[in-house]
Scaffold this active site. Structure first.
Site, PDB file in Angstrom:
ATOM      1  N   LYS A 138      -7.641  -5.978  -4.179  1.00 20.78           N
ATOM      2  CA  LYS A 138      -6.948  -6.141  -5.538  1.00 20.78           C
ATOM      3  C   LYS A 138      -5.728  -5.594  -4.071  1.00 20.78           C
ATOM      4  O   LYS A 138      -5.566  -4.458  -3.454  1.00 20.78           O
ATOM      5  CB  LYS A 138      -6.397  -5.547  -6.512  1.00 20.78           C
ATOM      6  N   GLU A 196      -6.242   6.112   2.886  1.00 24.38           N
ATOM      7  CA  GLU A 196      -5.287   6.641   3.888  1.00 24.38           C
ATOM      8  C   GLU A 196      -3.613   6.610   3.166  1.00 24.38           C
ATOM      9  O   GLU A 196      -3.645   5.105   2.173  1.00 24.38           O
ATOM     10  CB  GLU A 196      -5.822   5.205   4.832  1.00 24.38           C
ATOM     11  N   CYS A 215       2.879   3.111   8.390  1.00 22.79           N
ATOM     12  CA  CYS A 215       2.640   4.618   7.912  1.00 22.79           C
ATOM     13  C   CYS A 215       2.400   5.460   9.048  1.00 22.79           C
ATOM     14  O   CYS A 215       2.472   6.619   9.042  1.00 22.79           O
ATOM     15  CB  CYS A 215       1.020   4.333   7.333  1.00 22.79           C
ATOM     16  N   GLU A 251       9.130  11.280   3.653  1.00 25.38           N
ATOM     17  CA  GLU A 251       8.473  10.330   4.360  1.00 25.38           C
ATOM     18  C   GLU A 251       9.144   8.614   3.384  1.00 25.38           C
ATOM     19  O   GLU A 251       9.440   8.581   2.412  1.00 25.38           O
ATOM     20  CB  GLU A 251       6.647   9.317   3.748  1.00 25.38           C
TER      21      GLU A 251
HETATM   22  P1  NAD Z   1       1.832   1.747  -3.269  1.00 18.69           P
HETATM   23  O1  NAD Z   1       0.370   3.329  -3.435  1.00 18.69           O
HETATM   24  O2  NAD Z   1       2.752   1.482  -3.983  1.00 18.69           O
HETATM   25  O3  NAD Z   1       0.413   0.779  -3.227  1.00 18.69           O
HETATM   26  C1  NAD Z   1      -1.130   0.382  -2.726  1.00 18.69           C
HETATM   27  C2  NAD Z   1      -1.654  -0.511  -3.267  1.00 18.69           C
HETATM   28  O4  NAD Z   1      -2.339   1.028  -4.597  1.00 18.69           O
HETATM   29  C3  NAD Z   1      -0.652  -1.627  -3.850  1.00 18.69           C
HETATM   30  O5  NAD Z   1      -2.337  -2.888  -4.181  1.00 18.69           O
HETATM   31  C4  NAD Z   1      -0.885  -0.552  -4.999  1.00 18.69           C
HETATM   32  O6  NAD Z   1      -0.753  -2.157  -6.544  1.00 18.69           O
HETATM   33  C5  NAD Z   1      -2.124  -0.106  -6.081  1.00 18.69           C
HETATM   34  N1  NAD Z   1      -1.138   0.845  -6.974  1.00 18.69           N
HETATM   35  C6  NAD Z   1      -0.463   1.079  -7.550  1.00 18.69           C
HETATM   36  N2  NAD Z   1      -0.650   2.078  -8.108  1.00 18.69           N
HETATM   37  C7  NAD Z   1      -2.449   2.068  -8.579  1.00 18.69           C
HETATM   38  C8  NAD Z   1      -2.652   2.297  -9.781  1.00 18.69           C
HETATM   39  N3  NAD Z   1      -1.970   2.911 -10.690  1.00 18.69           N
HETATM   40  N4  NAD Z   1      -4.569   2.069  -9.769  1.00 18.69           N
HETATM   41  C9  NAD Z   1      -4.875   1.390  -9.232  1.00 18.69           C
HETATM   42  N5  NAD Z   1      -4.460   0.755  -8.110  1.00 18.69           N
HETATM   43  C10 NAD Z   1      -2.588   1.003  -7.683  1.00 18.69           C
HETATM   44  O7  NAD Z   1       1.823   1.321  -1.402  1.00 18.69           O
HETATM   45  P2  NAD Z   1       2.647   0.511  -0.972  1.00 18.69           P
HETATM   46  O8  NAD Z   1       4.302   0.692  -1.742  1.00 18.69           O
HETATM   47  O9  NAD Z   1       2.151  -0.560  -1.434  1.00 18.69           O
HETATM   48  O10 NAD Z   1       2.750   1.546   0.625  1.00 18.69           O
HETATM   49  C11 NAD Z   1       3.442   1.995   1.232  1.00 18.69           C
HETATM   50  C12 NAD Z   1       2.345   3.661   1.386  1.00 18.69           C
HETATM   51  O11 NAD Z   1       1.406   2.676   2.053  1.00 18.69           O
HETATM   52  C13 NAD Z   1       3.720   4.500   2.665  1.00 18.69           C
HETATM   53  O12 NAD Z   1       3.593   5.360   1.976  1.00 18.69           O
HETATM   54  C14 NAD Z   1       2.273   4.321   4.017  1.00 18.69           C
HETATM   55  O13 NAD Z   1       2.275   5.222   4.711  1.00 18.69           O
HETATM   56  C15 NAD Z   1       1.102   4.083   3.110  1.00 18.69           C
HETATM   57  N6  NAD Z   1       0.285   2.960   4.412  1.00 18.69           N
HETATM   58  C16 NAD Z   1      -0.631   3.829   4.981  1.00 18.69           C
HETATM   59  C17 NAD Z   1      -1.340   3.739   5.709  1.00 18.69           C
HETATM   60  C18 NAD Z   1      -2.899   4.209   6.601  1.00 18.69           C
HETATM   61  O14 NAD Z   1      -3.216   4.273   6.782  1.00 18.69           O
HETATM   62  N7  NAD Z   1      -2.843   5.592   6.268  1.00 18.69           N
HETATM   63  C19 NAD Z   1      -1.473   2.289   6.100  1.00 18.69           C
HETATM   64  C20 NAD Z   1      -0.137   1.664   5.082  1.00 18.69           C
HETATM   65  C21 NAD Z   1       0.717   2.000   4.376  1.00 18.69           C
END
Ligand code: NAD
Length: 478
Positions: A172, A247, A281, A379
């Site tokens: 997803k 992550e 990130c 962040e």
């Molecule tokens: P997000 O948490 O909003 O979404 C990430 C994913 O989770 C998306 O596919 C989203 O649809 C899904 N999601 C959201 N709610 C959900 C639920 N209730 N159940 C299941 N899936 C759900 O994050 P984002 O805005 O897409 O990404 C940005 C964040 O990602 C930042 O905090 C960044 O630091 C982090 N990030 C971390 C890394 C790492 O390796 N540590 C790498 C890239 C991004």
């Protein structure tokens, strides 16, 4: 371009809703349409993945490697096309996006090679004529949930190790990267990946996430995204005893000591802070400067930031493009407003070139803040960095560690003792000397400490540990 699901080798247009995808570099341009899935698609995907698991998990490692190699070949051939779509969908500059495609190809080839590598060890038995050994075996059906900021590399660094280890996948992607995800699935289909081995389900986390996590049998879950979502997912998985990795966020620091070579440090701090519009990130979002070099460093930093090019993602000279979406724009601009009200603006980049309407935010460096200020602790995930002054090395490391996150950290120095002490003392999963906080190579473990990760690692050999479990085998032959 329209998004589609790829389930059991069939292309399906789901009908639970439609969302127009606009180009963040030029918001009047529509790039495509997202077709959102309902819970039934997740259920179908699990059935397809479960059915495919029976043969995929029994296939030889070398045959699975052949599939990953073909995926790499097709992706390499289609790199320009995929990079273009991704840049238009989420705003990453095209030059950076092409680099990400190369990383995706490298990841597929790296994990393909694992198909013929040793995957266990022989452990001497205390009995005679007993062969005792371990094997790493697959987990089963793995759910993979990805963010939008690395729309190609992050999915592949999860999918490739999952597949080579013999698992099948339900993926997803983030809503904001679903067109790119569809194009990637098309690449995998063209490469001849058997039906059901990888299943793509496009939709909103809030609408289908709970079905994926709570209603279908699942053997593993790998998530990258925000800390709040990740912590919820971890709780659900722990309750169901599903092996999980999360992550999550970061607030990464770069420390610049008095003896740093500024010709190295300044461009790497600027790059860490502002490439991808700060939406990594591992982006540098705290810059900790030792007092003796403070004025000189800030002057050089300000000069460098004033010259970087903020431009549409398809401009090959764009240093940074827009942020990815209207909601990203609103969130980051609220921090810009806070900086204007409560901080000293130490550096600011030029406005965007061209006259397109997009989610452009001028790079900004804020100073004069105490260590507890939201600009220093939260962040932001945008082109905003906070500067803090430290009296010496020890104070600099203490400030670096003063965060709920622990993803990556850098030190700029020419002093070998400080370099080693920093690598020992910084509480982050990826620690780097005279390198920017971002940019860890694909063959190295990737992940964080504290609230940045579930203490597991992705990429490199570490990913294979996540996607497998150990079986201890013994056979008596007397
Ligand atoms: P997000 O948490 O909003 O979404 C990430 C994913 O989770 C998306 O596919 C989203 O649809 C899904 N999601 C959201 N709610 C959900 C639920 N209730 N159940 C299941 N899936 C759900 O994050 P984002 O805005 O897409 O990404 C940005 C964040 O990602 C930042 O905090 C960044 O630091 C982090 N990030 C971390 C890394 C790492 O390796 N540590 C790498 C890239 C991004």
């Amino acid at each position: 371009m329209n998004s589609r699901n790829w389930i059991g080798g069939e292309w399906i247009k789901p009908a639970a809703g439609e969302v127009a995808v606009t180009n963040p570099s030029n918001t009047i341009e529509q790039v495509g349409v997202l077709h959102l899935s309902d819970p039934s698609h997740v259920i179908q995907a699990e059935q397809a993945a479960r059915e495919a698991y029976a043969s995929w998990s029994r296939m030889s490692g070398s045959a699975r490697a052949g599939h990953l190699d073909r995926m790499a070949d097709v992706l390499e051939a289609k790199s320009d096309d995929v990079a273009l779509l991704a840049s238009m969908e989420m705003g990453k500059p095209i030059a950076e996006m092409r680099g990400e495609l190369k990383r995706g190809v490298n990841l597929l080839r790296y994990y393909a090679a694992e198909g013929v590598r040793a995957n266990g060890s022989v452990i001497p038995s205390s009995e005679q004529n007993v062969l005792q050994y371990t094997r790493k075996v697959p987990l089963g059906v793995a759910g993979i949930i990805t963010p939008w900021n690395f729309p190609v590399a992050i999915p592949i660094w999860k999918i490739a190790p999952a597949l080579i280890s013999g698992n099948t996948v339900i993926w997803k992607p983030a809503e904001l990267a679903s067109l790119t995800a569809t194009r990637l699935a098309e690449v995998f289909a063209e490469a001849g990946l058997p039906p059901g081995v990888m299943n793509l389900v496009v939709g909103k986390g809030s609408q289908i996430g709970n079905v994926l996590l709570e209603q279908i049998p699942l053997d593993a879950l790998s998530f990258t995204g925000s800390t709040s979502t990740g912590l919820n997912i971890a709780q659900i998985c722990a309750k169901r005893n599903i092996k999980y990795q999360t992550e999550m966020g970061g607030k990464n620091a770069a420390i610049v000591l008095n003896d740093a070579d500024l010709e190295t440090a300044v461009p790497l701090v600027v790059s860490g802070s502002f490439r991808s519009a700060g939406q990594k990130c591992t982006a540098t979002s705290r810059i900790i400067v030792e007092s003796g070099i403070y004025e000189t460093f800030i002057e050089a930093l300000s000069q460098a930031v004033s010259q970087i090019k903020l431009a549409p993602a398809l401009d090959s000279e764009a240093y940074l493009g827009p942020v990815a979406s209207a909601s990203q724009y609103e969130t980051v601009m609220s921090y810009v407003q806070l900086a204007n009200e409560e901080a000293e603006i130490l550096a600011q980049g030029p406005t965007a070139t061209g006259d397109q309407e997009g989610y452009y935010i001028r790079p900004l460096v804020a100073g004069g803040l105490n260590a507890a200020h939201p600009l220093v602790q939260e962040e932001i995930f945008g082109p905003v960095a906070a500067v803090l002054e430290a009296t010496d090395f020890d104070e600099a490391v203490a400030i670096c560690n003063q965060s709920i996150y622990g993803l990556s950290a850098s030190l700029f120095t020419q002093n070998l003792s400080y370099a080693h002490r920093f690598l020992d003392e910084a509480r982050a999963g990826m620690v780097r000397v005279n390198q920017e906080t971002a940019g860890v190579e694909y063959q190295s473990p990737f992940g964080g400490m504290k609230l940045s990760s579930s203490h597991t690692r992705e990429q490199g050999q570490a990913a294979l540990d996540f996607y497998t479990q150990l079986k201890t085998c013994a056979i008596s032959y007397q």
